[in-house]
Motif scaffolding. Sequence first.
Motif, PDB file in Angstrom:
ATOM      1  N   ASP A 169       0.845  -1.206   0.000  1.00  0.00           N
ATOM      2  CA  ASP A 169       0.000   0.000   0.000  1.00  0.00           C
ATOM      3  C   ASP A 169       0.877   1.253   0.000  1.00  0.00           C
ATOM      4  O   ASP A 169       0.614   2.227  -0.722  1.00  0.00           O
ATOM      5  N   TYR A 170       1.958   1.233   0.808  1.00  0.00           N
ATOM      6  CA  TYR A 170       2.874   2.374   0.848  1.00  0.00           C
ATOM      7  C   TYR A 170       3.555   2.581  -0.506  1.00  0.00           C
ATOM      8  O   TYR A 170       3.656   3.700  -0.996  1.00  0.00           O
ATOM      9  N   CYS A 171       4.023   1.474  -1.111  1.00  0.00           N
ATOM     10  CA  CYS A 171       4.669   1.562  -2.430  1.00  0.00           C
ATOM     11  C   CYS A 171       3.727   2.209  -3.444  1.00  0.00           C
ATOM     12  O   CYS A 171       4.129   3.089  -4.205  1.00  0.00           O
ATOM     13  N   HIS A 172       2.473   1.786  -3.432  1.00  0.00           N
ATOM     14  CA  HIS A 172       1.495   2.339  -4.380  1.00  0.00           C
ATOM     15  C   HIS A 172       1.258   3.822  -4.117  1.00  0.00           C
ATOM     16  O   HIS A 172       1.058   4.600  -5.051  1.00  0.00           O
ATOM     17  N   SER A 173       1.300   4.225  -2.836  1.00  0.00           N
ATOM     18  CA  SER A 173       1.103   5.643  -2.506  1.00  0.00           C
ATOM     19  C   SER A 173       2.241   6.500  -3.061  1.00  0.00           C
ATOM     20  O   SER A 173       2.085   7.705  -3.252  1.00  0.00           O
ATOM     21  N   ARG A 174       3.395   5.873  -3.322  1.00  0.00           N
ATOM     22  CA  ARG A 174       4.545   6.568  -3.895  1.00  0.00           C
ATOM     23  C   ARG A 174       4.617   6.379  -5.407  1.00  0.00           C
ATOM     24  O   ARG A 174       5.613   6.742  -6.049  1.00  0.00           O
ATOM     25  N   GLY A 175       3.567   5.780  -5.974  1.00  0.00           N
ATOM     26  CA  GLY A 175       3.538   5.588  -7.429  1.00  0.00           C
ATOM     27  C   GLY A 175       4.369   4.425  -7.915  1.00  0.00           C
ATOM     28  O   GLY A 175       4.775   4.379  -9.072  1.00  0.00           O
ATOM     29  N   VAL A 176       4.633   3.448  -7.026  1.00  0.00           N
ATOM     30  CA  VAL A 176       5.476   2.298  -7.390  1.00  0.00           C
ATOM     31  C   VAL A 176       4.661   1.017  -7.312  1.00  0.00           C
ATOM     32  O   VAL A 176       4.041   0.726  -6.288  1.00  0.00           O
ATOM     33  N   PHE A 177       4.664   0.235  -8.408  1.00  0.00           N
ATOM     34  CA  PHE A 177       3.978  -1.051  -8.453  1.00  0.00           C
ATOM     35  C   PHE A 177       5.037  -2.138  -8.609  1.00  0.00           C
ATOM     36  O   PHE A 177       5.894  -2.054  -9.480  1.00  0.00           O
ATOM     37  N   HIS A 178       4.963  -3.173  -7.767  1.00  0.00           N
ATOM     38  CA  HIS A 178       6.036  -4.174  -7.729  1.00  0.00           C
ATOM     39  C   HIS A 178       6.017  -5.094  -8.945  1.00  0.00           C
ATOM     40  O   HIS A 178       7.024  -5.317  -9.591  1.00  0.00           O
ATOM     41  N   ARG A 179       4.877  -5.703  -9.235  1.00  0.00           N
ATOM     42  CA  ARG A 179       4.624  -6.555 -10.409  1.00  0.00           C
ATOM     43  C   ARG A 179       5.274  -7.939 -10.357  1.00  0.00           C
ATOM     44  O   ARG A 179       5.171  -8.688 -11.308  1.00  0.00           O
ATOM     45  N   ASP A 180       5.931  -8.279  -9.272  1.00  0.00           N
ATOM     46  CA  ASP A 180       6.480  -9.640  -9.157  1.00  0.00           C
ATOM     47  C   ASP A 180       6.462 -10.089  -7.701  1.00  0.00           C
ATOM     48  O   ASP A 180       7.431 -10.654  -7.196  1.00  0.00           O
ATOM     49  N   LEU A 181       5.328  -9.871  -7.046  1.00  0.00           N
ATOM     50  CA  LEU A 181       5.205 -10.265  -5.642  1.00  0.00           C
ATOM     51  C   LEU A 181       5.007 -11.780  -5.539  1.00  0.00           C
ATOM     52  O   LEU A 181       4.124 -12.339  -6.176  1.00  0.00           O
ATOM     53  N   LYS A 182       5.853 -12.430  -4.748  1.00  0.00           N
ATOM     54  CA  LYS A 182       5.790 -13.879  -4.519  1.00  0.00           C
ATOM     55  C   LYS A 182       6.614 -14.160  -3.266  1.00  0.00           C
ATOM     56  O   LYS A 182       7.447 -13.333  -2.863  1.00  0.00           O
ATOM     57  N   PRO A 183       6.411 -15.311  -2.616  1.00  0.00           N
ATOM     58  CA  PRO A 183       7.137 -15.588  -1.367  1.00  0.00           C
ATOM     59  C   PRO A 183       8.654 -15.537  -1.500  1.00  0.00           C
ATOM     60  O   PRO A 183       9.351 -15.201  -0.548  1.00  0.00           O
ATOM     61  N   GLU A 184       9.189 -15.863  -2.701  1.00  0.00           N
ATOM     62  CA  GLU A 184      10.640 -15.819  -2.899  1.00  0.00           C
ATOM     63  C   GLU A 184      11.191 -14.396  -2.810  1.00  0.00           C
ATOM     64  O   GLU A 184      12.386 -14.202  -2.555  1.00  0.00           O
ATOM     65  N   ASN A 185      10.347 -13.405  -3.056  1.00  0.00           N
ATOM     66  CA  ASN A 185      10.767 -11.997  -2.985  1.00  0.00           C
ATOM     67  C   ASN A 185      10.391 -11.345  -1.657  1.00  0.00           C
ATOM     68  O   ASN A 185      10.486 -10.130  -1.511  1.00  0.00           O
ATOM     69  N   LEU A 186       9.954 -12.158  -0.711  1.00  0.00           N
ATOM     70  CA  LEU A 186       9.627 -11.667   0.626  1.00  0.00           C
ATOM     71  C   LEU A 186      10.641 -12.263   1.600  1.00  0.00           C
ATOM     72  O   LEU A 186      10.679 -13.478   1.811  1.00  0.00           O
ATOM     73  N   LEU A 187      11.480 -11.402   2.167  1.00  0.00           N
ATOM     74  CA  LEU A 187      12.533 -11.842   3.076  1.00  0.00           C
ATOM     75  C   LEU A 187      12.120 -11.581   4.521  1.00  0.00           C
ATOM     76  O   LEU A 187      11.186 -10.822   4.781  1.00  0.00           O
ATOM     77  N   LEU A 188      12.849 -12.209   5.443  1.00  0.00           N
ATOM     78  CA  LEU A 188      12.570 -12.016   6.866  1.00  0.00           C
ATOM     79  C   LEU A 188      13.832 -11.524   7.558  1.00  0.00           C
ATOM     80  O   LEU A 188      14.931 -12.007   7.270  1.00  0.00           O
ATOM     81  N   ASP A 189      13.668 -10.548   8.452  1.00  0.00           N
ATOM     82  CA  ASP A 189      14.838 -10.082   9.205  1.00  0.00           C
ATOM     83  C   ASP A 189      15.028 -10.940  10.453  1.00  0.00           C
ATOM     84  O   ASP A 189      14.284 -11.909  10.682  1.00  0.00           O
ATOM     85  N   ALA A 190      16.028 -10.611  11.257  1.00  0.00           N
ATOM     86  CA  ALA A 190      16.368 -11.424  12.436  1.00  0.00           C
ATOM     87  C   ALA A 190      15.206 -11.504  13.427  1.00  0.00           C
ATOM     88  O   ALA A 190      15.070 -12.488  14.157  1.00  0.00           O
ATOM     89  N   ALA A 191      14.350 -10.466  13.432  1.00  0.00           N
ATOM     90  CA  ALA A 191      13.215 -10.450  14.364  1.00  0.00           C
ATOM     91  C   ALA A 191      11.973 -11.110  13.765  1.00  0.00           C
ATOM     92  O   ALA A 191      10.919 -11.146  14.394  1.00  0.00           O
ATOM     93  N   GLY A 192      12.091 -11.618  12.527  1.00  0.00           N
ATOM     94  CA  GLY A 192      10.961 -12.283  11.884  1.00  0.00           C
ATOM     95  C   GLY A 192      10.013 -11.336  11.172  1.00  0.00           C
ATOM     96  O   GLY A 192       8.896 -11.729  10.806  1.00  0.00           O
ATOM     97  N   ASN A 193      10.438 -10.089  10.960  1.00  0.00           N
ATOM     98  CA  ASN A 193       9.592  -9.132  10.244  1.00  0.00           C
ATOM     99  C   ASN A 193       9.785  -9.282   8.739  1.00  0.00           C
ATOM    100  O   ASN A 193      10.892  -9.517   8.259  1.00  0.00           O
ATOM    101  N   LEU A 194       8.711  -9.110   8.002  1.00  0.00           N
ATOM    102  CA  LEU A 194       8.739  -9.273   6.553  1.00  0.00           C
ATOM    103  C   LEU A 194       9.386  -8.073   5.867  1.00  0.00           C
ATOM    104  O   LEU A 194       9.191  -6.933   6.280  1.00  0.00           O
ATOM    105  N   LYS A 195      10.172  -8.359   4.814  1.00  0.00           N
ATOM    106  CA  LYS A 195      10.830  -7.315   4.038  1.00  0.00           C
ATOM    107  C   LYS A 195      10.621  -7.619   2.549  1.00  0.00           C
ATOM    108  O   LYS A 195      11.070  -8.650   2.061  1.00  0.00           O
ATOM    109  N   VAL A 196       9.930  -6.732   1.843  1.00  0.00           N
ATOM    110  CA  VAL A 196       9.722  -6.912   0.403  1.00  0.00           C
ATOM    111  C   VAL A 196      11.003  -6.543  -0.328  1.00  0.00           C
ATOM    112  O   VAL A 196      11.623  -5.511  -0.054  1.00  0.00           O
ATOM    113  N   SER A 197      11.420  -7.412  -1.263  1.00  0.00           N
ATOM    114  CA  SER A 197      12.665  -7.150  -2.005  1.00  0.00           C
ATOM    115  C   SER A 197      12.444  -7.305  -3.502  1.00  0.00           C
ATOM    116  O   SER A 197      11.354  -7.682  -3.955  1.00  0.00           O
ATOM    117  N   ASP A 198      13.495  -7.049  -4.251  1.00  0.00           N
ATOM    118  CA  ASP A 198      13.583  -7.261  -5.703  1.00  0.00           C
ATOM    119  C   ASP A 198      12.580  -6.420  -6.492  1.00  0.00           C
ATOM    120  O   ASP A 198      11.519  -6.891  -6.889  1.00  0.00           O
TER     121      ASP A 198
END
Length: 438
Positions: free
Chosen positions: A125-154
Amino acid sequence: MSRPQVKRRVGKYEVGRTIGEGTFAKVRFARDSETGQPVAIKILDKEKVLKHKMAEQIRREISTMKLIKHPNVIQLHEVMASKTKIFIVLEYVTGGELFDKIVNHGRMREDEARKYFQQLINAVDYCHSRGVFHRDLKPENLLLDAAGNLKVSDFGLSALSKQVGEDGLLHTACGTPNYVAPEVLDDQGYDGATADLWSCGVILFVLLAGYLPFDDTNIMNLYRKISAAEFTCPPWLSFEAMKLITRLLDPNPLKRITFPEILEDKWFRKGYKPAVFDEKEGNWDDVDAVFKDSEEYHVMEKKEHQPAAMNAFELISMSRGLNLGNLFDGEQGYKRETRFTSKCPANEIIKKIEQAAKPLGFDVHKNNYKMRLENLKAGRKGNLNVATEVFQVAPSLHMIEVRKAKGDTLEFNKFYENLSTCLQDVVWKTEEDMQETK
């Protein structure tokens, strides 16, 4: 004996092992030498980028990530370039891919899946508010940090709003087939925001079911299933979860659930916490500098040699008790090699030995952490040559070997006595000290 290590530096970063590799890029672990902060550096070959006409795509990826400053999106710290390479310095996360979590542990409980889905929606939602569309969202592009929080990548396939056509739609079919929205496959143009929401729906299904909603070995059958939204929710899902997935995977993008509606959804709202963060404006100066072929914009890329590492077995094998033959001259009973340890940095040890040897009449030849000291005056058996080498025993402990390479052994012993007097602030323990502690 272990070989001397070569440490690579790019600007202020010490570059280490490879942690990922693709067709056009390699990702390496690195550390900021000023702060000690770990980072990931994506390294691209300029020649390949230009050859495959990818410069604009790379510029777009960098520009996209500069726009995004969100706790659930991989952060871009800076971009640099040398004459031959482009370096994208990214946040380093250690928790692996969300995909691996599903592969290793199977489907998730609804509470756990909901937490990741909430973070995903916050980020997208934040990305879209900045005019950015990901177009390749999938679990392989979702990373986790040491605390287990999700991080969208690629963001390699991301689109900026300025790429939207006159009809207000995007027209590039891309992404991974199983996660792609039906309107993207129709090739009639699509809205980036609703297409990303479809992918979010597929991801939620996978988290809760442990398998894909649309899957077929025949690509045409797969496309048909996606276009008709032909899927069945597993019976263990709650009614609220099924309802949300069905609204996300509506084949009609105009009827598909929107972000404001998701935020009001009963299943989604359980335990929901909006992301709290300080939004900072991006700086695009380094993006432009990357593509300027001028040395004034190039970062320093260099290799630094490190002392050869020595393990415990190698250290023991060099001790006097196990290796008598090399330590004494049979005729005179004098040492022709000795060792001492030091807690000083390797560069400082080399510098101190050089400073001590020159006043004693020795010419110094250096090769990284090896030195050859040659007495300019001929002695009883010609010019005395002394070889020294620094080994790393531990991160803050080095062992220095000093041995006669050529010349008279008695002269070598006298030289070492003089050298050791000059190195009193460097030496931690001599070989004799080490023997006494055994």
